[in-house]
Design a protein around this motif. Sequence first.
Motif, short mmCIF file in Angstrom:
data_model
loop_
_atom_site.label_atom_id
_atom_site.label_comp_id
_atom_site.label_asym_id
_atom_site.label_seq_id
_atom_site.Cartn_x
_atom_site.Cartn_y
_atom_site.Cartn_z
N GLY A 12 0.33 -1.22 0.01
CA GLY A 12 0.29 0.21 -0.03
C GLY A 12 1.01 1.38 -0.26
O GLY A 12 0.37 2.07 -0.27
N LYS A 13 2.05 1.17 -0.07
CA LYS A 13 3.23 2.35 0.50
C LYS A 13 3.05 2.52 -0.76
O LYS A 13 3.24 2.10 -1.61
N VAL A 14 3.33 3.97 -0.88
CA VAL A 14 3.11 4.51 -2.58
C VAL A 14 5.36 5.25 -3.04
O VAL A 14 5.15 6.16 -1.89
N VAL A 15 5.73 4.96 -3.49
CA VAL A 15 7.21 5.34 -3.74
C VAL A 15 7.17 5.66 -5.45
O VAL A 15 6.20 4.97 -6.00
N LEU A 16 8.38 6.15 -5.58
CA LEU A 16 8.28 6.68 -6.39
C LEU A 16 9.84 5.89 -7.67
O LEU A 16 10.79 5.69 -6.88
N LEU A 17 8.73 5.03 -8.69
CA LEU A 17 10.11 4.22 -8.80
C LEU A 17 9.67 4.77 -9.96
O LEU A 17 8.80 5.02 -11.75
N MET A 18 10.95 4.12 -10.91
CA MET A 18 11.44 3.87 -12.46
C MET A 18 10.44 2.98 -13.05
O MET A 18 10.34 1.78 -12.13
N GLY A 19 10.32 3.17 -14.66
CA GLY A 19 9.77 1.99 -15.47
C GLY A 19 10.29 0.60 -14.55
O GLY A 19 9.56 -0.46 -14.44
N ASN A 20 11.90 0.26 -15.00
CA ASN A 20 12.51 -0.74 -14.98
C ASN A 20 12.50 -1.33 -13.01
O ASN A 20 12.71 -2.14 -13.22
N GLU A 21 12.69 -0.48 -12.15
CA GLU A 21 12.48 -0.44 -10.86
C GLU A 21 11.20 -0.83 -10.80
O GLU A 21 11.19 -2.14 -9.93
N ALA A 22 10.16 -0.40 -11.70
CA ALA A 22 8.42 -0.85 -11.11
C ALA A 22 8.34 -2.45 -11.33
O ALA A 22 7.76 -3.50 -11.04
N ARG A 172 6.65 -7.05 -22.28
CA ARG A 172 7.79 -5.67 -23.33
C ARG A 172 7.43 -4.30 -22.64
O ARG A 172 6.18 -3.73 -22.63
N THR A 173 8.46 -3.89 -22.89
CA THR A 173 8.41 -2.06 -22.48
C THR A 173 9.37 -1.47 -23.53
O THR A 173 9.74 -1.93 -24.59
N VAL A 174 9.05 -0.24 -23.46
CA VAL A 174 9.44 -0.03 -24.06
C VAL A 174 10.66 1.22 -23.67
O VAL A 174 9.93 1.65 -22.24
N THR A 175 11.98 1.98 -24.28
CA THR A 175 12.59 2.77 -23.55
C THR A 175 11.76 3.70 -22.79
O THR A 175 12.39 4.56 -21.41
N ARG A 176 10.55 4.80 -22.98
CA ARG A 176 10.15 6.10 -22.47
C ARG A 176 9.82 5.49 -20.92
O ARG A 176 9.75 5.97 -20.06
N LEU A 177 8.76 4.02 -21.13
CA LEU A 177 8.15 3.44 -19.82
C LEU A 177 9.22 3.08 -19.13
O LEU A 177 9.39 3.16 -17.94
N SER A 178 9.85 2.04 -19.65
CA SER A 178 11.58 2.16 -18.79
C SER A 178 11.92 2.79 -17.88
O SER A 178 12.62 2.83 -16.61
N HIS A 179 12.67 4.32 -18.69
CA HIS A 179 13.17 4.73 -18.10
C HIS A 179 12.06 6.11 -17.74
O HIS A 179 12.94 7.35 -16.64
N MET A 180 11.10 6.31 -17.20
CA MET A 180 9.51 7.60 -16.81
C MET A 180 9.90 7.12 -15.44
O MET A 180 10.16 6.31 -15.21
#
Length: 631
Positions: A12-22, A172-180
């Motif tokens: 439930g905790k909300v954290v800021l993550l990069m797409g790849n971290e997610a 499948r991810t793409v660059t923008r999602l991976s790095h946002m």
Amino acid sequence: MSAHPVSIDDPGKVVLLMGNEAIARGAVEAGVSVAASYPGTPASEIGDTLGRVAEKAGLHFEWSSNEKVAFEVAFGASMCGQRSIVSMKHVGLNVALDILNLVSLRGVKGGLVFVSADDPSQHSSGQEQDNRWLAKENCVPVLEPSTPQDAKDITRYAFELSEKVRLPVMVRTVTRLSHMRSDVALGPINRQQRKAEFDWEGFSYRVAGFPKLFYREKELNEKLDLVRDEFEKLDFNELKLNGDEKFGIIGAGFSFSYAIDAIRKLGVEDKTAYLNLASSHPLPERLVGRLLKGIDELLIAEEVDPFVELHVRALAKDVNPDLKIYGRMSGHLPREGELSPIILGDTLASLLGMNRPCEPRLELEDKAHSMLFDRMLTLCAGCPHRGTLFALKEAVIEVKGNLRGVVVNGDIGCYGLGHAPPISFEDTYFCMGASIGVSQGMAQVGVDSIAFIGDGTFFHAGIPALINAVYNQHDIKVVVADNQIIAMTGFQPHPGSGRTAMGKPTKRIMLEDIAKACGVDHVEVVDAYDLDEAKEAFVRMLKAKGVAIVIARRICATEAMRAMRPNRPVPYTVNPELCVGCRICMTTFGCPALIWTDEEERAVIDNTQCMGCGVCSQLCPQGAIGKVEAA
Ligand SMILES: Cc1ncc(C[n+]2csc(CCOP(=O)(O)OP(=O)(O)O)c2C)c(N)n1
């Protein structure tokens, strides 16, 4: 030190993550026990993150020696009932394809998820490649997240799906999602310990007999039918359909984020039906059909190829033959490259007869360019590859008389920048390890070349090519630029670095031992910062008969700088009394720490960049460059 958000067990905790971290978090939540990867942009942070949290999360993470090996490591764990994940950049899947094909044919036991990070517009790749085709070709279900939250949740779900249908599943991810980066609500971490047990009935030839692989195709098709049924009711596929819209949009994966942005900017939520399509293969035909039936026009947004569009066009023939379909095939969206809110906004506005919601792309680009200044492609200050290439040029001039005396077949890594001025000494590069292979074909037809390859790339794909050269008696010359790390993708370790991805010291595999074991007799190791030593070794290599190899060793300058902090050594300086302003240091060597001053008409050294390698002091004809005297 506080725990990495990817390993926090705080549902439930909300954290800021990069797409790849997610994505990494999704794997941790799913209780993955083995994770393997090979670095490559835009995928690398998945592995970087898993490596960082591995111990805390109780999993094994490794940078394998290439993508095929990484896949095999994951499959080994899966055959024993454990969950495993493997991640790679899009072209990495080309390397892993041989095993992927068999894994989908034989099936999995523990959930096996592989992440393909595709790179639309090839921001950091030699090519655009849409790996959904490869997944389809290999009967692999494809899930495409549209946000970091989705990326986490979909990755977690992918393991369940994989176990349910016993297939590997591609996220499948793409660059923008991976790095946002965006907010992600964490889920619970699955801490169930599974007993690892080889699935004898499923995989043992000894117990279950040799499988008739051909007949497995039937089984595979049945599995895909099951997956399709599952996708028809998948929560991640979000259909918004009131029934009175005449216009619809399908956004596949991250492209849906562009589409919804355009819909909102234009304020057409009420008159536009849409489908956020998270499962692009196999296509949930009944779900898509529901959208197609009620509308007159449909826009399909996806990256890179018209993969969904092709399938939807086929489906529309049965469901709504009069439907007008717009997308990459129709030319309403660009046929190649990344999409963007501007592109989607423009296309949607023009299809709906409205004014474009954003400033035109070209005008925005012009504005951005006016705020930037041009920078040339260059290796970092103090990069050992610069010294290696410089010394190699000198050796080629001495032995061959001119620089066109050899073709320099480069490879994939930072040293690829050696093609740029002022070094300008690389002619070709293709895919990992190819320098050694193509040089052999050239040698056979009497064209002299040098294979110039990095240490990481040599471990990845150079070794079989080197063995081939010795065995088939190709007279080739090989330079290995050994900076003891995979620098280009973010400084990941490799088998020659002496530490694992989880930070443990390990046996360092020496390139010279491998070269000798491959049968190469002429093997030399030099210091890439010692121009004379390196040049002499290159001269001997060029004059040698048969396969000859020189390893130019020196740690990556960026790594070295990090290790020196905060006590960086006294950098070098240009003595104004001795510098005659000949610019040789700049025009032939071009280290970015060397700067020209118009006022003084001479070179100076920028001591914020200089890392004290001292190579420029070796090439100044006036002897004008020396160490700053310690006060
Ligand atoms: C099949 C494949 N996997 C991964 C990559 C990503 N990648 C680009 S360069 C590189 C390796 C660079 O390492 P190295 O050869 O040691 O050179 P360095 O950058 O350290 O100079 C990798 C793995 C790729 N291009 N192709």
